[in-house]
Design a protein around this motif. Sequence first.
Motif, PDB file in Angstrom:
ATOM      1  N   LEU A  32      43.136 -35.246  70.840  1.00 24.04           N
ATOM      2  CA  LEU A  32      42.463 -35.630  72.024  1.00 24.04           C
ATOM      3  C   LEU A  32      43.401 -36.849  72.459  1.00 24.04           C
ATOM      4  O   LEU A  32      43.468 -37.872  71.695  1.00 24.04           O
ATOM      5  CB  LEU A  32      41.161 -36.293  71.778  1.00 24.04           C
ATOM      6  CG  LEU A  32      40.374 -36.775  72.873  1.00 24.04           C
ATOM      7  CD1 LEU A  32      40.182 -35.918  74.090  1.00 24.04           C
ATOM      8  CD2 LEU A  32      39.152 -37.399  72.370  1.00 24.04           C
ATOM      9  N   ARG A  33      44.201 -36.721  73.494  1.00 27.67           N
ATOM     10  CA  ARG A  33      45.103 -37.714  73.940  1.00 27.67           C
ATOM     11  C   ARG A  33      44.267 -38.547  74.910  1.00 27.67           C
ATOM     12  O   ARG A  33      43.526 -38.025  75.602  1.00 27.67           O
ATOM     13  CB  ARG A  33      46.215 -37.134  74.807  1.00 27.67           C
ATOM     14  CG  ARG A  33      47.261 -36.411  73.656  1.00 27.67           C
ATOM     15  CD  ARG A  33      48.318 -35.919  74.245  1.00 27.67           C
ATOM     16  NE  ARG A  33      49.149 -37.115  74.795  1.00 27.67           N
ATOM     17  CZ  ARG A  33      50.410 -36.964  75.690  1.00 27.67           C
ATOM     18  NH1 ARG A  33      50.760 -35.583  75.863  1.00 27.67           N
ATOM     19  NH2 ARG A  33      51.055 -37.896  76.105  1.00 27.67           N
ATOM     20  N   PRO A  34      44.821 -39.839  75.124  1.00 23.43           N
ATOM     21  CA  PRO A  34      45.755 -40.596  74.307  1.00 23.43           C
ATOM     22  C   PRO A  34      45.207 -41.307  73.169  1.00 23.43           C
ATOM     23  O   PRO A  34      45.994 -42.055  72.552  1.00 23.43           O
ATOM     24  CB  PRO A  34      46.001 -41.817  75.375  1.00 23.43           C
ATOM     25  CG  PRO A  34      44.619 -42.278  76.194  1.00 23.43           C
ATOM     26  CD  PRO A  34      43.810 -40.850  76.184  1.00 23.43           C
ATOM     27  N   LEU A  35      44.138 -40.721  72.525  1.00 21.11           N
ATOM     28  CA  LEU A  35      43.671 -41.655  71.377  1.00 21.11           C
ATOM     29  C   LEU A  35      44.231 -40.718  70.161  1.00 21.11           C
ATOM     30  O   LEU A  35      44.104 -41.408  69.049  1.00 21.11           O
ATOM     31  CB  LEU A  35      42.015 -41.438  71.346  1.00 21.11           C
ATOM     32  CG  LEU A  35      41.225 -42.134  72.412  1.00 21.11           C
ATOM     33  CD1 LEU A  35      39.808 -41.966  72.247  1.00 21.11           C
ATOM     34  CD2 LEU A  35      41.670 -43.557  72.380  1.00 21.11           C
ATOM     35  N   TRP A  36      44.609 -39.730  70.283  1.00 19.08           N
ATOM     36  CA  TRP A  36      45.115 -38.880  69.046  1.00 19.08           C
ATOM     37  C   TRP A  36      44.121 -38.941  68.097  1.00 19.08           C
ATOM     38  O   TRP A  36      44.593 -38.835  66.663  1.00 19.08           O
ATOM     39  CB  TRP A  36      46.533 -39.516  68.637  1.00 19.08           C
ATOM     40  CG  TRP A  36      47.704 -39.037  69.741  1.00 19.08           C
ATOM     41  CD1 TRP A  36      48.165 -40.073  70.970  1.00 19.08           C
ATOM     42  CD2 TRP A  36      48.527 -38.080  70.111  1.00 19.08           C
ATOM     43  NE1 TRP A  36      48.867 -39.586  71.595  1.00 19.08           N
ATOM     44  CE2 TRP A  36      49.085 -38.247  71.198  1.00 19.08           C
ATOM     45  CE3 TRP A  36      48.451 -36.732  69.362  1.00 19.08           C
ATOM     46  CZ2 TRP A  36      50.011 -37.441  71.667  1.00 19.08           C
ATOM     47  CZ3 TRP A  36      49.366 -35.949  69.959  1.00 19.08           C
ATOM     48  CH2 TRP A  36      49.993 -36.404  70.941  1.00 19.08           C
ATOM     49  N   LEU A  37      43.209 -38.391  68.370  1.00 20.00           N
ATOM     50  CA  LEU A  37      42.114 -37.917  67.307  1.00 20.00           C
ATOM     51  C   LEU A  37      42.007 -36.405  67.359  1.00 20.00           C
ATOM     52  O   LEU A  37      42.073 -36.018  68.511  1.00 20.00           O
ATOM     53  CB  LEU A  37      40.759 -38.827  67.610  1.00 20.00           C
ATOM     54  CG  LEU A  37      40.748 -40.357  67.550  1.00 20.00           C
ATOM     55  CD1 LEU A  37      39.446 -40.690  68.155  1.00 20.00           C
ATOM     56  CD2 LEU A  37      41.249 -40.637  66.242  1.00 20.00           C
ATOM     57  N   CYS A  38      41.281 -35.834  66.427  1.00 16.91           N
ATOM     58  CA  CYS A  38      41.181 -34.383  66.220  1.00 16.91           C
ATOM     59  C   CYS A  38      40.070 -34.091  67.080  1.00 16.91           C
ATOM     60  O   CYS A  38      39.098 -34.670  67.055  1.00 16.91           O
ATOM     61  CB  CYS A  38      41.138 -33.731  64.939  1.00 16.91           C
ATOM     62  SG  CYS A  38      40.753 -32.106  65.058  1.00 16.91           S
ATOM     63  N   GLU A  49      43.092 -30.191  58.148  1.00 14.78           N
ATOM     64  CA  GLU A  49      43.083 -28.880  58.745  1.00 14.78           C
ATOM     65  C   GLU A  49      44.382 -28.407  59.755  1.00 14.78           C
ATOM     66  O   GLU A  49      44.530 -27.391  59.544  1.00 14.78           O
ATOM     67  CB  GLU A  49      41.822 -28.585  59.344  1.00 14.78           C
ATOM     68  CG  GLU A  49      40.534 -28.588  58.335  1.00 14.78           C
ATOM     69  CD  GLU A  49      40.029 -30.005  58.280  1.00 14.78           C
ATOM     70  OE1 GLU A  49      40.562 -31.139  58.636  1.00 14.78           O
ATOM     71  OE2 GLU A  49      39.129 -30.242  57.546  1.00 14.78           O
ATOM     72  N   ALA A  50      44.392 -29.299  60.377  1.00 11.93           N
ATOM     73  CA  ALA A  50      45.570 -29.111  61.518  1.00 11.93           C
ATOM     74  C   ALA A  50      46.973 -28.999  60.733  1.00 11.93           C
ATOM     75  O   ALA A  50      47.824 -28.028  60.963  1.00 11.93           O
ATOM     76  CB  ALA A  50      45.874 -30.309  62.318  1.00 11.93           C
TER      77      ALA A  50
END
Length: 122
Positions: A32-38, A49-50
């Motif tokens: 999830l950009r721009p936070l860079w959370l899954c 997992e990724a």
Amino acid sequence: MPNPNQLPLPRRGPYANRPRRYPLNGPQHLPLRPLWLCRACGRSWPCAEARLLLRVEYDDRWLDLAVYLSGLYYEATHDLFRLNPEGGPTPRELFQRFVAWGPYRRPAVALPPACTGRCRTG
């Protein structure tokens, strides 16, 4: 945490479309950009997992995985610095998170061709 309605728009970098969904009806572990959370589990991307799914998907195409992750590392560095220039992750931390875990790392010393990794060289 910043208000999602006030987040800066991400730049047009590499499109994060990997790893692919597995199983097909399961959650997709994309950033999830721009936070860079899954998007699926909410942990820092790439989550465990990724990483596992990326290693499977890029099984024998390690260079492709390195290029993909390096492009996303560049974009994440830009996005996360803009969100928190004083207290965000360092470039070294982001490199460890995005690139260094990949399966394409090779040992510093080449093993003899007949060695499976458990033999002694000296």
